[in-house]
Scaffold this motif. Sequence first.
Motif, PDB file in Angstrom:
ATOM      1  N   ASP A 108       0.831  -1.197   0.000  1.00 38.09           N
ATOM      2  CA  ASP A 108       0.000   0.000   0.000  1.00 38.09           C
ATOM      3  C   ASP A 108       0.871   1.253   0.000  1.00 38.09           C
ATOM      4  O   ASP A 108       2.015   1.241   0.474  1.00 38.09           O
ATOM      5  N   GLY A 109       0.297   2.334  -0.498  1.00 34.72           N
ATOM      6  CA  GLY A 109       0.933   3.634  -0.396  1.00 34.72           C
ATOM      7  C   GLY A 109       0.377   4.411   0.776  1.00 34.72           C
ATOM      8  O   GLY A 109      -0.594   3.989   1.431  1.00 34.72           O
ATOM      9  N   ALA A 110       0.969   5.569   1.030  1.00 35.95           N
ATOM     10  CA  ALA A 110       0.564   6.391   2.175  1.00 35.95           C
ATOM     11  C   ALA A 110      -0.855   6.921   2.026  1.00 35.95           C
ATOM     12  O   ALA A 110      -1.440   7.398   3.011  1.00 35.95           O
ATOM     13  N   TRP A 111      -1.436   6.828   0.839  1.00 31.73           N
ATOM     14  CA  TRP A 111      -2.783   7.362   0.598  1.00 31.73           C
ATOM     15  C   TRP A 111      -3.884   6.392   1.066  1.00 31.73           C
ATOM     16  O   TRP A 111      -5.040   6.769   1.143  1.00 31.73           O
ATOM     17  N   VAL A 112      -3.529   5.175   1.382  1.00 36.53           N
ATOM     18  CA  VAL A 112      -4.525   4.187   1.802  1.00 36.53           C
ATOM     19  C   VAL A 112      -4.928   4.453   3.256  1.00 36.53           C
ATOM     20  O   VAL A 112      -4.099   4.875   4.079  1.00 36.53           O
ATOM     21  N   SER A 113      -6.169   4.200   3.594  1.00 35.72           N
ATOM     22  CA  SER A 113      -6.687   4.411   4.941  1.00 35.72           C
ATOM     23  C   SER A 113      -5.763   3.798   5.995  1.00 35.72           C
ATOM     24  O   SER A 113      -5.327   2.653   5.867  1.00 35.72           O
ATOM     25  N   HIS A 114      -5.486   4.576   7.037  1.00 31.53           N
ATOM     26  CA  HIS A 114      -4.568   4.113   8.080  1.00 31.53           C
ATOM     27  C   HIS A 114      -5.079   2.874   8.806  1.00 31.53           C
ATOM     28  O   HIS A 114      -4.307   2.140   9.430  1.00 31.53           O
ATOM     29  N   VAL A 115      -6.375   2.595   8.737  1.00 27.43           N
ATOM     30  CA  VAL A 115      -6.935   1.436   9.429  1.00 27.43           C
ATOM     31  C   VAL A 115      -6.516   0.134   8.737  1.00 27.43           C
ATOM     32  O   VAL A 115      -6.222  -0.868   9.383  1.00 27.43           O
ATOM     33  N   LEU A 116      -6.468   0.165   7.399  1.00 27.60           N
ATOM     34  CA  LEU A 116      -6.151  -1.039   6.631  1.00 27.60           C
ATOM     35  C   LEU A 116      -4.728  -1.047   6.076  1.00 27.60           C
ATOM     36  O   LEU A 116      -4.228  -2.078   5.663  1.00 27.60           O
ATOM     37  N   ARG A 117      -4.087   0.113   6.058  1.00 29.21           N
ATOM     38  CA  ARG A 117      -2.841   0.274   5.307  1.00 29.21           C
ATOM     39  C   ARG A 117      -1.752  -0.708   5.738  1.00 29.21           C
ATOM     40  O   ARG A 117      -1.428  -0.823   6.915  1.00 29.21           O
ATOM     41  N   VAL A 118      -1.181  -1.385   4.754  1.00 24.78           N
ATOM     42  CA  VAL A 118       0.003  -2.208   4.957  1.00 24.78           C
ATOM     43  C   VAL A 118       1.217  -1.295   4.834  1.00 24.78           C
ATOM     44  O   VAL A 118       1.255  -0.409   3.969  1.00 24.78           O
ATOM     45  N   PHE A 119       2.208  -1.492   5.681  1.00 23.55           N
ATOM     46  CA  PHE A 119       3.321  -0.537   5.786  1.00 23.55           C
ATOM     47  C   PHE A 119       3.949  -0.289   4.419  1.00 23.55           C
ATOM     48  O   PHE A 119       4.298  -1.233   3.708  1.00 23.55           O
ATOM     49  N   PRO A 120       4.136   0.980   4.027  1.00 22.12           N
ATOM     50  CA  PRO A 120       4.549   1.300   2.662  1.00 22.12           C
ATOM     51  C   PRO A 120       6.041   1.177   2.361  1.00 22.12           C
ATOM     52  O   PRO A 120       6.415   1.029   1.195  1.00 22.12           O
ATOM     53  N   ASP A 121       6.905   1.285   3.371  1.00 25.16           N
ATOM     54  CA  ASP A 121       8.322   1.555   3.100  1.00 25.16           C
ATOM     55  C   ASP A 121       9.234   0.369   3.406  1.00 25.16           C
ATOM     56  O   ASP A 121       9.023  -0.336   4.395  1.00 25.16           O
ATOM     57  N   PRO A 122      10.305   0.176   2.609  1.00 26.31           N
ATOM     58  CA  PRO A 122      11.248  -0.913   2.853  1.00 26.31           C
ATOM     59  C   PRO A 122      12.459  -0.497   3.680  1.00 26.31           C
ATOM     60  O   PRO A 122      13.331  -1.326   3.940  1.00 26.31           O
ATOM     61  N   ASP A 123      12.533   0.766   4.097  1.00 28.42           N
ATOM     62  CA  ASP A 123      13.754   1.294   4.707  1.00 28.42           C
ATOM     63  C   ASP A 123      14.209   0.477   5.916  1.00 28.42           C
ATOM     64  O   ASP A 123      15.395   0.167   6.067  1.00 28.42           O
ATOM     65  N   GLU A 124      13.262   0.142   6.793  1.00 23.01           N
ATOM     66  CA  GLU A 124      13.655  -0.550   8.019  1.00 23.01           C
ATOM     67  C   GLU A 124      13.984  -2.014   7.754  1.00 23.01           C
ATOM     68  O   GLU A 124      14.826  -2.600   8.443  1.00 23.01           O
ATOM     69  N   ALA A 125      13.361  -2.608   6.744  1.00 29.59           N
ATOM     70  CA  ALA A 125      13.760  -3.958   6.335  1.00 29.59           C
ATOM     71  C   ALA A 125      15.204  -3.946   5.836  1.00 29.59           C
ATOM     72  O   ALA A 125      15.985  -4.860   6.127  1.00 29.59           O
ATOM     73  N   LEU A 126      15.571  -2.912   5.099  1.00 26.50           N
ATOM     74  CA  LEU A 126      16.951  -2.794   4.613  1.00 26.50           C
ATOM     75  C   LEU A 126      17.934  -2.686   5.772  1.00 26.50           C
ATOM     76  O   LEU A 126      19.033  -3.251   5.723  1.00 26.50           O
ATOM     77  N   ILE A 127      17.544  -1.964   6.826  1.00 29.44           N
ATOM     78  CA  ILE A 127      18.410  -1.853   7.999  1.00 29.44           C
ATOM     79  C   ILE A 127      18.582  -3.216   8.661  1.00 29.44           C
ATOM     80  O   ILE A 127      19.699  -3.634   8.999  1.00 29.44           O
ATOM     81  N   LEU A 128      17.487  -3.936   8.866  1.00 35.37           N
ATOM     82  CA  LEU A 128      17.559  -5.254   9.487  1.00 35.37           C
ATOM     83  C   LEU A 128      18.404  -6.216   8.660  1.00 35.37           C
ATOM     84  O   LEU A 128      19.253  -6.946   9.199  1.00 35.37           O
ATOM     85  N   LEU A 129      18.197  -6.227   7.363  1.00 30.62           N
ATOM     86  CA  LEU A 129      18.930  -7.145   6.496  1.00 30.62           C
ATOM     87  C   LEU A 129      20.406  -6.766   6.415  1.00 30.62           C
ATOM     88  O   LEU A 129      21.277  -7.647   6.371  1.00 30.62           O
ATOM     89  N   GLY A 130      20.693  -5.465   6.418  1.00 27.43           N
ATOM     90  CA  GLY A 130      22.086  -5.028   6.433  1.00 27.43           C
ATOM     91  C   GLY A 130      22.791  -5.463   7.710  1.00 27.43           C
ATOM     92  O   GLY A 130      23.951  -5.892   7.688  1.00 27.43           O
ATOM     93  N   HIS A 131      22.082  -5.354   8.838  1.00 22.57           N
ATOM     94  CA  HIS A 131      22.645  -5.790  10.113  1.00 22.57           C
ATOM     95  C   HIS A 131      22.921  -7.292  10.099  1.00 22.57           C
ATOM     96  O   HIS A 131      23.984  -7.744  10.553  1.00 22.57           O
ATOM     97  N   ALA A 132      21.970  -8.062   9.574  1.00 26.02           N
ATOM     98  CA  ALA A 132      22.152  -9.511   9.512  1.00 26.02           C
ATOM     99  C   ALA A 132      23.360  -9.876   8.657  1.00 26.02           C
ATOM    100  O   ALA A 132      24.125 -10.795   8.989  1.00 26.02           O
ATOM    101  N   ARG A 133      23.551  -9.152   7.572  1.00 32.14           N
ATOM    102  CA  ARG A 133      24.704  -9.421   6.699  1.00 32.14           C
ATOM    103  C   ARG A 133      26.013  -9.114   7.426  1.00 32.14           C
ATOM    104  O   ARG A 133      26.963  -9.906   7.382  1.00 32.14           O
TER     105      ARG A 133
END
Length: 343
Positions: free
Chosen positions: A89-114
Motif C-alpha cells: 500500500d501507499g501512504a494514501w490508503v486508509s490508516h486502518v487497513l494500510r500495509v506498511f509502505p516503506d522498505p527502509d527498516e527492512a533494509l536496515i535489518l537485512l544489512g545488520h544480519a549481513r
Amino acid sequence: MIPTEHLNLLWLDVAQDEPFLTALRTCLDQLHRSEAYQHWLRGESREPFALARAAAVPGLECLQRAGLVQDGRLGVKVNRIGERLFITDGAWVSHVLRVFPDPDEALILLGHARERGLIEWADWVVDPAAGCGHTPIGFPGRARRLSCDANARALLYASLNARLNGLGPDRFQAVFNDMTRGLPPTFRPDGNVLFFTNVPFAPSARKGDLALNSAGGKTGVDLQVAAFQLVRRFRQENAVPVRACFLIWTVGSVERDEWEAVSLCREMFAGRTLEWSIFSQYEGQEMPNPTPIADALKDLAASQYAVTPRDPGVERAYDALARELLAEGHTHVAYGMLELHLD
C-alpha cells in the motif's frame, strides 16, 4: 485503494498463470527502474503514481489486467530490495487497513544480519509482524521463512510478493497471527531460527493519532515488549538455537545511558547475550540520534505516520506528551538495534 478482494483474485491468477506472473514481474521491474517512478519515490509518494508519466515503460497494460490501476494511477507502491520486487500500500490508503509502505527498516535489518554473519547462520527466518514481507522475502539466504501478520491484507501482499520473487510454499509461509499471543503452536522448526522484528514503536499521544502500523502506546514500547515475550516463549517451547534482531525506537536518558526498551529486554533475558547499538543517525533524516524528546515528537506529529499530519490538535497532544515524558526523566529518543542470542 485497491480492494482487498482484488488482491486475493490477483494472487490466484499469478498462482495459476506462470506467463502472466512473468509479465507482471517484468513490468513492475521496468516501472521501478524508470526515471519517472524514481522521481516520484523521492518526493511525491503520498499520492498515487500517475502512469502517464511512465508512458515509455513497455507492458503497462499488464498492470491494468492485474487490477492495479485506478483512474490512470497505480494503486500500489512498488519497492525493491536487491533484485526482489514488492508491491504494498501507499501512504494514501486508509490508516486502518494500510500495509506498511516503506522498505527502509527492512533494509536496515537485512544489512545488520549481513554484517553479523546471520545470513549464512539462519535455517529459518521468522517475522511476527511482517507486513507485505519486505524483511523475510528480502532475506537473501537459503533459509525458509515464516511471515506473520494480524492484518489479512498484509498476508495477501506477502503471498503475492513471494510469488513475484519465486518463493514457493517449501520456502515461504504466510500466516494470519496476532503476535501478542505468540506464534502458531503448529510451528515447530528445526535448525537455527532467526527472528526479525520491526513492530510499531512510535509513541502515541492519543489513540487514533498514528496509523495502526506505527502506534506503540504512550512510550512506543507496548508491542516491543510483546515481541520480546514472543521470542522468550518460543525458545522455552523449542530447543533450537535462536537469535533475534529487534529494530527499536526507545525513550530514555542520554545522561544516564538508560533506555526503556533495552532495560525491559535485559530484565526479560537476564544472563543472556544482548547487544544494543544506537545508529549514528536516522536513516535519510537530518536528525541527531539520540534526539531530544520534544524534537522527536514534534517531527512525529508532522510525519506520514500521523493520520492527520501537522494537525494543530495532534501537535498540541504530542507537545503535552513530550512534557509528560520529560517529567518522568525521559530526555531523548534513540533509534537502534538490539541483538539477542539464545543459542
